[in-house]
Design a protein around this motif. Sequence first.
Motif, PDB file in Angstrom:
ATOM      1  N   TYR A  50       0.845  -1.201   0.000  1.00 45.60           N
ATOM      2  CA  TYR A  50       0.000   0.000   0.000  1.00 45.60           C
ATOM      3  C   TYR A  50       0.873   1.240   0.000  1.00 45.60           C
ATOM      4  N   TRP A  51       0.304   2.315  -0.510  1.00 47.16           N
ATOM      5  CA  TRP A  51       0.980   3.605  -0.488  1.00 47.16           C
ATOM      6  C   TRP A  51       0.461   4.412   0.691  1.00 47.16           C
ATOM      7  N   LEU A  52       1.407   5.114   1.325  1.00 45.74           N
ATOM      8  CA  LEU A  52       1.100   5.908   2.505  1.00 45.74           C
ATOM      9  C   LEU A  52       1.652   7.315   2.352  1.00 45.74           C
ATOM     10  N   LEU A  53       1.029   8.229   3.048  1.00 45.68           N
ATOM     11  CA  LEU A  53       1.570   9.569   3.213  1.00 45.68           C
ATOM     12  C   LEU A  53       2.257   9.588   4.566  1.00 45.68           C
ATOM     13  N   ARG A  54       3.587   9.780   4.572  1.00 43.86           N
ATOM     14  CA  ARG A  54       4.340   9.882   5.818  1.00 43.86           C
ATOM     15  C   ARG A  54       4.444  11.366   6.169  1.00 43.86           C
ATOM     16  N   LEU A  55       3.885  11.719   7.311  1.00 44.71           N
ATOM     17  CA  LEU A  55       3.814  13.115   7.740  1.00 44.71           C
ATOM     18  C   LEU A  55       5.097  13.532   8.448  1.00 44.71           C
ATOM     19  N   ALA A  56       5.452  14.782   8.325  1.00 47.81           N
ATOM     20  CA  ALA A  56       6.634  15.312   9.009  1.00 47.81           C
ATOM     21  C   ALA A  56       6.384  15.400  10.517  1.00 47.81           C
ATOM     22  N   MET A  96       6.802   8.848  -5.921  1.00 49.79           N
ATOM     23  CA  MET A  96       7.241   7.967  -4.833  1.00 49.79           C
ATOM     24  C   MET A  96       8.555   8.469  -4.243  1.00 49.79           C
ATOM     25  N   GLY A  97       8.559   8.591  -2.905  1.00 49.13           N
ATOM     26  CA  GLY A  97       9.747   9.029  -2.184  1.00 49.13           C
ATOM     27  C   GLY A  97       9.957  10.530  -2.183  1.00 49.13           C
ATOM     28  N   LYS A  98       9.034  11.258  -2.778  1.00 45.27           N
ATOM     29  CA  LYS A  98       9.174  12.715  -2.898  1.00 45.27           C
ATOM     30  C   LYS A  98       8.189  13.437  -1.957  1.00 45.27           C
ATOM     31  N   PRO A  99       8.498  14.689  -1.614  1.00 46.92           N
ATOM     32  CA  PRO A  99       7.557  15.496  -0.834  1.00 46.92           C
ATOM     33  C   PRO A  99       6.330  15.817  -1.686  1.00 46.92           C
ATOM     34  N   ILE A 100       5.157  15.579  -1.126  1.00 44.30           N
ATOM     35  CA  ILE A 100       3.914  15.769  -1.870  1.00 44.30           C
ATOM     36  C   ILE A 100       2.877  16.512  -1.050  1.00 44.30           C
ATOM     37  N   VAL A 101       1.831  16.932  -1.752  1.00 42.40           N
ATOM     38  CA  VAL A 101       0.605  17.430  -1.143  1.00 42.40           C
ATOM     39  C   VAL A 101      -0.477  16.419  -1.507  1.00 42.40           C
ATOM     40  N   ALA A 102      -1.152  15.905  -0.505  1.00 40.34           N
ATOM     41  CA  ALA A 102      -2.248  14.958  -0.724  1.00 40.34           C
ATOM     42  C   ALA A 102      -3.545  15.623  -0.310  1.00 40.34           C
ATOM     43  N   GLN A 103      -4.546  15.485  -1.152  1.00 39.27           N
ATOM     44  CA  GLN A 103      -5.870  16.022  -0.831  1.00 39.27           C
ATOM     45  C   GLN A 103      -6.878  14.892  -0.908  1.00 39.27           C
ATOM     46  N   GLY A 104      -7.839  14.902  -0.002  1.00 37.53           N
ATOM     47  CA  GLY A 104      -8.870  13.881   0.035  1.00 37.53           C
ATOM     48  C   GLY A 104      -9.674  14.009   1.314  1.00 37.53           C
ATOM     49  N   ASP A 105     -10.427  12.966   1.617  1.00 34.72           N
ATOM     50  CA  ASP A 105     -11.292  12.944   2.793  1.00 34.72           C
ATOM     51  C   ASP A 105     -10.859  11.825   3.730  1.00 34.72           C
ATOM     52  N   PHE A 106     -10.864  12.127   5.031  1.00 32.59           N
ATOM     53  CA  PHE A 106     -10.518  11.113   6.014  1.00 32.59           C
ATOM     54  C   PHE A 106     -11.584  10.027   6.072  1.00 32.59           C
ATOM     55  N   MET A 107     -11.148   8.817   6.370  1.00 37.93           N
ATOM     56  CA  MET A 107     -12.041   7.737   6.760  1.00 37.93           C
ATOM     57  C   MET A 107     -11.299   6.875   7.768  1.00 37.93           C
TER      58      MET A 107
END
Length: 131
Positions: A50-56, A96-107
Motif C-alpha cells: 500500500y501507499w502511505l503519506l508519511r507526515l513530518a 514515490m519518495g518525494k515530498p507531496i501534497v495529498a488532498q482527500g477525505d478522512f475515513m
Amino acid sequence: MLLAALMLLSAPNCLPHAGPQRLEGVLVARTFPGPPNFESIKDGDRPERYWLLRLARPICVADDPNDPETGGGARDVREIQLILSPEDFARYRPLMGKPIVAQGDFMSPISGHHHTSILLEGVTLARRPQG
C-alpha cells in the motif's frame, strides 16, 4: 481515562474528520500482511503493498459524530494509508519518495486491508512546491 481520550479526539487542535483535507508529507510504500489472517507474511499471509503519506509531524483527527461507522478519530497519526484507484498508481508513481501534497477525505479503517488509524480517500496527489 475514556473521557480523557474522548476529549483529546475532539480537541480544538485536531483536524476535523469531515470535509476535504490538504496534507503534506512524503509518499512511501509499505508491505503489510493480508489474507487470510492479516497478521504475518512469514506465517503465510499474502503480502499486500500500500501507499502511505508519511507526515513530518504527527496529527490528531477528531471524531465525526455524524458518521459513527467511518468517522472515528485518531491521535498521534504519523502515516496515512491512501485509497487509490488502479489508474492512480501509474499516474502518481513518479512521486514515490518525494515530498507531496495529498488532498482527500478522512475515513477510519473498516477492514483488514486498512493498516493505519486513519485513511485518506478520494485522493489527489501533487509534488509539493519548493520554498
